[in-house]
Scaffold this active site. Structure first.
Site, PDB file in Angstrom:
ATOM      1  N   HIS A 194      -1.645  16.315  -4.609  1.00 50.95           N
ATOM      2  CA  HIS A 194      -1.032  17.306  -5.507  1.00 50.95           C
ATOM      3  C   HIS A 194       0.393  17.646  -5.105  1.00 50.95           C
ATOM      4  O   HIS A 194       0.919  18.686  -5.464  1.00 50.95           O
ATOM      5  CB  HIS A 194      -1.864  18.593  -5.596  1.00 50.95           C
ATOM      6  CG  HIS A 194      -3.291  18.365  -5.980  1.00 50.95           C
ATOM      7  ND1 HIS A 194      -3.644  17.779  -7.167  1.00 50.95           N
ATOM      8  CD2 HIS A 194      -4.453  18.630  -5.329  1.00 50.95           C
ATOM      9  CE1 HIS A 194      -4.968  17.706  -7.228  1.00 50.95           C
ATOM     10  NE2 HIS A 194      -5.476  18.195  -6.129  1.00 50.95           N
ATOM     11  N   GLU A 232     -10.042  25.859 -14.359  1.00 45.09           N
ATOM     12  CA  GLU A 232      -9.360  25.165 -15.444  1.00 45.09           C
ATOM     13  C   GLU A 232     -10.088  23.901 -15.803  1.00 45.09           C
ATOM     14  O   GLU A 232     -10.696  23.255 -14.950  1.00 45.09           O
ATOM     15  CB  GLU A 232      -7.950  24.732 -14.981  1.00 45.09           C
ATOM     16  CG  GLU A 232      -6.885  25.693 -15.358  1.00 45.09           C
ATOM     17  CD  GLU A 232      -5.515  25.282 -14.849  1.00 45.09           C
ATOM     18  OE1 GLU A 232      -5.303  24.111 -14.480  1.00 45.09           O
ATOM     19  OE2 GLU A 232      -4.645  26.168 -14.846  1.00 45.09           O
ATOM     20  N   LYS A 281      -1.215  32.844 -10.700  1.00 40.56           N
ATOM     21  CA  LYS A 281      -1.405  31.885 -11.790  1.00 40.56           C
ATOM     22  C   LYS A 281      -2.222  32.456 -12.953  1.00 40.56           C
ATOM     23  O   LYS A 281      -1.988  32.088 -14.102  1.00 40.56           O
ATOM     24  CB  LYS A 281      -2.077  30.620 -11.256  1.00 40.56           C
ATOM     25  CG  LYS A 281      -1.200  29.798 -10.306  1.00 40.56           C
ATOM     26  CD  LYS A 281      -1.931  28.528  -9.879  1.00 40.56           C
ATOM     27  CE  LYS A 281      -1.388  27.954  -8.587  1.00 40.56           C
ATOM     28  NZ  LYS A 281      -0.175  27.171  -8.706  1.00 40.56           N
ATOM     29  N   ARG A 305      12.371  29.600  -9.070  1.00 41.91           N
ATOM     30  CA  ARG A 305      13.357  29.228  -8.050  1.00 41.91           C
ATOM     31  C   ARG A 305      13.965  27.890  -8.421  1.00 41.91           C
ATOM     32  O   ARG A 305      13.562  27.279  -9.409  1.00 41.91           O
ATOM     33  CB  ARG A 305      12.650  29.083  -6.703  1.00 41.91           C
ATOM     34  CG  ARG A 305      11.456  28.116  -6.804  1.00 41.91           C
ATOM     35  CD  ARG A 305      10.892  27.744  -5.473  1.00 41.91           C
ATOM     36  NE  ARG A 305       9.568  27.160  -5.548  1.00 41.91           N
ATOM     37  CZ  ARG A 305       9.290  25.884  -5.760  1.00 41.91           C
ATOM     38  NH1 ARG A 305      10.260  25.019  -5.937  1.00 41.91           N
ATOM     39  NH2 ARG A 305       8.051  25.447  -5.808  1.00 41.91           N
TER      40      ARG A 305
HETATM   41  P1  ADP Z   1       0.917  24.327  -7.103  1.00 40.90           P
HETATM   42  O1  ADP Z   1       1.221  25.785  -7.206  1.00 40.90           O
HETATM   43  O2  ADP Z   1       0.199  24.000  -5.846  1.00 40.90           O
HETATM   44  O3  ADP Z   1       2.109  23.481  -7.409  1.00 40.90           O
HETATM   45  P2  ADP Z   1      -0.103  23.569  -9.744  1.00 40.90           P
HETATM   46  O4  ADP Z   1      -0.931  24.465 -10.582  1.00 40.90           O
HETATM   47  O5  ADP Z   1       1.319  23.401 -10.144  1.00 40.90           O
HETATM   48  O6  ADP Z   1      -0.183  24.073  -8.246  1.00 40.90           O
HETATM   49  O7  ADP Z   1      -0.805  22.148  -9.667  1.00 40.90           O
HETATM   50  C1  ADP Z   1      -0.358  21.149  -8.786  1.00 40.90           C
HETATM   51  C2  ADP Z   1      -0.795  19.767  -9.271  1.00 40.90           C
HETATM   52  O8  ADP Z   1      -2.203  19.685  -9.444  1.00 40.90           O
HETATM   53  C3  ADP Z   1      -0.224  19.374 -10.610  1.00 40.90           C
HETATM   54  O9  ADP Z   1       1.057  18.831 -10.501  1.00 40.90           O
HETATM   55  C4  ADP Z   1      -1.243  18.363 -11.093  1.00 40.90           C
HETATM   56  O10 ADP Z   1      -1.040  17.120 -10.479  1.00 40.90           O
HETATM   57  C5  ADP Z   1      -2.542  18.904 -10.586  1.00 40.90           C
HETATM   58  N1  ADP Z   1      -3.219  19.746 -11.594  1.00 40.90           N
HETATM   59  C6  ADP Z   1      -3.069  21.071 -11.729  1.00 40.90           C
HETATM   60  N2  ADP Z   1      -3.811  21.550 -12.752  1.00 40.90           N
HETATM   61  C7  ADP Z   1      -4.473  20.493 -13.279  1.00 40.90           C
HETATM   62  C8  ADP Z   1      -5.420  20.337 -14.358  1.00 40.90           C
HETATM   63  N3  ADP Z   1      -5.852  21.368 -15.071  1.00 40.90           N
HETATM   64  N4  ADP Z   1      -5.887  19.103 -14.606  1.00 40.90           N
HETATM   65  C9  ADP Z   1      -5.469  18.042 -13.868  1.00 40.90           C
HETATM   66  N5  ADP Z   1      -4.596  18.127 -12.858  1.00 40.90           N
HETATM   67  C10 ADP Z   1      -4.089  19.339 -12.543  1.00 40.90           C
HETATM   68  P1  ADP Z   2       7.787  21.709  -5.842  1.00 43.69           P
HETATM   69  O1  ADP Z   2       7.007  21.869  -7.105  1.00 43.69           O
HETATM   70  O2  ADP Z   2       9.237  22.049  -6.018  1.00 43.69           O
HETATM   71  O3  ADP Z   2       7.555  20.449  -5.118  1.00 43.69           O
HETATM   72  P2  ADP Z   2       6.116  23.049  -3.841  1.00 43.69           P
HETATM   73  O4  ADP Z   2       5.277  24.222  -4.230  1.00 43.69           O
HETATM   74  O5  ADP Z   2       5.409  21.797  -3.478  1.00 43.69           O
HETATM   75  O6  ADP Z   2       7.220  22.875  -4.980  1.00 43.69           O
HETATM   76  O7  ADP Z   2       7.009  23.508  -2.642  1.00 43.69           O
HETATM   77  C1  ADP Z   2       8.368  23.281  -2.623  1.00 43.69           C
HETATM   78  C2  ADP Z   2       8.832  23.182  -1.236  1.00 43.69           C
HETATM   79  O8  ADP Z   2       8.756  24.442  -0.651  1.00 43.69           O
HETATM   80  C3  ADP Z   2       8.027  22.269  -0.343  1.00 43.69           C
HETATM   81  O9  ADP Z   2       8.474  20.964  -0.342  1.00 43.69           O
HETATM   82  C4  ADP Z   2       8.236  22.897   1.001  1.00 43.69           C
HETATM   83  O10 ADP Z   2       9.410  22.406   1.593  1.00 43.69           O
HETATM   84  C5  ADP Z   2       8.440  24.325   0.680  1.00 43.69           C
HETATM   85  N1  ADP Z   2       7.264  25.140   0.932  1.00 43.69           N
HETATM   86  C6  ADP Z   2       6.155  25.250   0.173  1.00 43.69           C
HETATM   87  N2  ADP Z   2       5.310  26.131   0.716  1.00 43.69           N
HETATM   88  C7  ADP Z   2       5.896  26.579   1.841  1.00 43.69           C
HETATM   89  C8  ADP Z   2       5.529  27.513   2.846  1.00 43.69           C
HETATM   90  N3  ADP Z   2       4.370  28.160   2.807  1.00 43.69           N
HETATM   91  N4  ADP Z   2       6.385  27.728   3.855  1.00 43.69           N
HETATM   92  C9  ADP Z   2       7.551  27.073   3.902  1.00 43.69           C
HETATM   93  N5  ADP Z   2       7.949  26.196   2.990  1.00 43.69           N
HETATM   94  C10 ADP Z   2       7.145  25.936   1.980  1.00 43.69           C
END
Ligand code: ADP
Ligand code: ADP
Ligand code: MG
Length: 645
Positions: free
Chosen positions: A235, A200, A116, A297
């Site tokens: 989240h 952040e 990130k 993806r």
């Molecule tokens: P992940 O890789 O686990 O998906 P993200 O960086 O996409 O992580 O963040 C997941 C969720 O966390 C976001 O959809 C949002 O709800 C919350 N989030 C992330 N960054 C922030 C932020 N700077 N302020 C508020 N909420 C955040």
């Molecule tokens: P999205 O933003 O599309 O919801 P996530 O980061 O939450 O993406 O993950 C997408 C999907 O990938 C999850 O719902 C889960 O099924 C799968 N996933 C995430 N992390 C893992 C992991 N470490 N091993 C296997 N499947 C995973």
């Protein structure tokens, strides 16, 4: 065009990919672990290869096994789906090195967006607005604390290698920073093998807005508009919709162009998603939307984009991977109506969304436009994989109609054998603030009192159960339903499955119009409701009793109860509810504890579960240490009740 495709995934996404591949005349190869030997994706593919034991680490995550399966079946290309190996650049490279087609972006694009902090730096250089914060390499705790102070609280500490909602800590004030940093780094190191974090600004009234992008190998990149995924728990997304409520054309144009710039900056090929966080306190404004991360993806929620654009994104992936140019140009893409998706999970919302395992004995999702699933009635939900069991997708002319449709679909969902969030989804989609477009990522938390299963609903279900059990008991026949004529007023959707002799609930012996039944492990005695003859009840028979349904909720009644979600027996034994890893032990042997006191934290199925003392007493036995892997139903601790005074 590719002629044969191996799908390196399972569940609904494997089935989804197989469906399009088949339409394109592509031969499909599934892979499966022990737990998935009878899974739907195995059944639906033209061929299937067993790749090892149930834990993903030993099957779906082992690149060599996937490559060997492709070789053995002569598959030409590999589609990774989402999760598992989909964002693993090394695996993508090994697929290419093996002379196969990787249905995904270049490994270098995956790497560029993989961490990130690096991704944010790259995006800032490309002129994409990024969430304000610190993303340096220096990880000195004192420096990080100082940076957090500069950013201004509240801040979010994020593992640079994090994903799936894990490895994040919200810090409200400076005093908490050091502890939160340590715990975030610990989780990051153990889950992602990388303890580095970034900091952040925590955006208030945050909305999660993301843009679907698509590139081809001829240098074209288009966007397919945005999705709003603000309804989240822990989240993780629960409801997604497209387009985003309150998005005006100018803001959309600016945001989507930034997304295309982001994709071009990493030479993007294939389907990708640029995730943004928006400060929605004054509506959606282009100067208050910042880049968060890119998912390199196909996304779980891709169907809502397909519904509003009419594009089959999996088809585009396969065409692009075959070297074809994008089927449509930007000016040929437009938004038609409104789409929504609800993620149906095997979980217990009233119990901290604890995943639920078991065998699905009823599986009916009634009347939505589109259901994506990888399971069928009779399948077992194991603790090994993500507990999502289906995606309910609707499309209509506007948001109001889409909500109505989705609400109805969730309310009418009938699943038994595992707990699901269907009732919760129905209440969520039906919430007035959701209809009023009053949303942010804290919605579920803030509205929890409105979203948890209402007491009234449980009472109604119990009344229904009484009636059903009564009707069952009146049936002299065990083989088929030949009950009294009142039958028709009860059983709207009653399945006359053969009863087993073992079926039995206890009717009160002297027939005083009360009935004793076993409900989720407890004996509940109820009087017959006055209006029981005229009730319309949605019910199903099971070999061990009956199930009644209302508003997405299911209640199992009968004389047997399988304790599939673990917990404690009345004897104070603290059992592991599922296989997992102990991450914290809060008590020591001999400690005095009070009812509800936190004993242990277990990490399983992407979540942390807290196990608490069932009553006041003493920790008589403790078999748990932090870091230990435990099996389901392992005896972790035993509480001995405090002696009665
Ligand atoms: P992940 O890789 O686990 O998906 P993200 O960086 O996409 O992580 O963040 C997941 C969720 O966390 C976001 O959809 C949002 O709800 C919350 N989030 C992330 N960054 C922030 C932020 N700077 N302020 C508020 N909420 C955040
Ligand atoms: P999205 O933003 O599309 O919801 P996530 O980061 O939450 O993406 O993950 C997408 C999907 O990938 C999850 O719902 C889960 O099924 C799968 N996933 C995430 N992390 C893992 C992991 N470490 N091993 C296997 N499947 C995973
Ligand atoms: Mg994300």
């Amino acid at each position: 065009m590719i002629k044969s495709l191996l799908i390196a995934n399972r569940g609904e996404i494997a089935c989804r990919i197989i469906r399009t591949a088949r339409q394109l005349g592509i031969r499909t190869v599934a892979v499966y672990s022990d737990a998935d030997a009878k899974a739907l994706h195995v059944h639906e593919a033209d061929e299937a290869v067993h790749i090892g034991p149930s834990p993903a680490r030993e099957s779906y995550l082992v690149g060599e096994k996937i490559l060997a399966a492709a070789k053995a079946t002569g598959a030409e290309a590999i589609h990774p789906g989402y999760g598992f190996l989909s964002e693993n650049a090394e695996f993508a490279q090994s697929v290419i090195d093996a002379g196969l087609i990787w249905v995904g972006p270049k490994p270098s694009s995956i790497t560029a967006m993989g961490l990130k902090d690096a991704a944010k730096k790259l995006m800032a250089e490309a002129g994409v607005p990024v969430t304000p914060g610190y993303m340096g390499a220096d990880q000195d705790p004192a420096l990080l604390a100082a940076e957090a102070g500069k950013i201004g609280y509240p801040v979010l500490i994020k593992a640079v290698a994090g994903g799936g909602g894990k490895g994040m800590r919200l810090v409200e004030k400076a005093e908490d920073f050091a502890d939160m940093l340590a715990s975030c780094q610990r989780e990051a190191a153990s889950s992602f093998g990388n303890a580095h974090v970034l900091i952040e600004k925590y955006i208030l009234s945050p909305r999660h807005i993301e843009v679907q992008v698509f590139g081809d190998s001829h240098g074209n990149v288009v966007h397919l508009f945005e999705r709003d995924c603000s309804l989240q728990r822990r989240h993780q997304k629960v409801i997604e919709e497209a387009p985003a409520p309150g998005m005006d054309a100018a803001t959309r144009e600016e945001l989507c162009c930034a997304a295309v710039r982001a994709a071009k900056a990493v030479d993007y090929v294939g389907a990708g998603t640029i995730e943004f966080i928006a400060d929605g306190s004054e509506g959606l404004r282009a100067d208050r939307i910042w880049f968060m991360e890119m998912n390199t993806r196909l996304q779980v929620e891709h169907p809502v984009t397909e519904e509003i654009t009419g594009v089959d994104l999996v088809e585009w992936q396969l065409r692009v991977a075959s070297g074809e140019p994008l089927p449509l140009q930007q000016d040929e893409l437009s938004i038609d109506g409104w789409a929504m998706e609800a993620r149906l999970y095997a979980e217990d919302p009233e119990n901290g969304f604890l995943p639920s395992t078991g065998t699905v004995s009823t599986f009916d999702i009634l009347a939505p436009n589109r259901t994506e699933t990888g399971i069928a009635k009779g399948d077992t939900i194991s603790p090994f994989y993500d507990p999502m069991i289906a995606k309910i997708v609707v499309h209509d002319m506007n948001r109001y109609e889409a909500i109505k449709k989705l609400h109805k679909a969730c309310r009418n969902t009938q699943v038994s054998g595992v707990k699901t969030n269907a009732g919760f989804l129905a209440r969520l989609v039906g919430h007035a603030d959701f209809a009023a477009e009053n949303l942010d990522t804290g919605f579920i938390e803030h509205h929890w009192p409105d979203l948890e299963r209402p007491k009234r609903l449980r009472e109604d279900l119990l009344d229904d159960a009484v009636t059903v059990l009564l009707a069952m008991s009146l049936s002299p026949m065990r083989g088929h339903w030949h009950g009294p004529s009142i039958e028709h007023s009860y059983y709207d959707r009653f399945e006359a499955e053969p009863w087993r002799q073992t079926f039995g609930f206890r009717l009160n012996a002297d027939w005083d119009h009360t009935i004793a039944m076993n409900v989720e492990g407890d004996t509940v005695r109820r009087e017959l409701p006055d209006d029981y003859l005229s009730r319309r009840i949605e019910a199903r028979s099971r070999s061990d009793g009956g199930v009644v349904f209302r508003e997405g909720e299911a209640l199992i009644v009968g004389n047997r109860w399988d304790n599939s979600h673990g917990g404690h027996g009345g004897d104070g034994a603290i059992l592991s509810p599922m296989p997992g890893k102990i991450i914290a032990v809060e008590v020591a042997q001999g400690d005095t504890v009070t009812k509800g006191q936190k004993l242990l934290t277990l990490e399983a199925m992407k979540m942390e579960h807290t196990l608490t003392a069932p009553f006041d007493g003493v920790v008589a036995e403790l078999n748990a240490s932090a870091g230990a892997q435990v099996q389901v139903e392992a005896l972790l601790a035993r509480i001995e009740a405090a002696a009665e005074e």
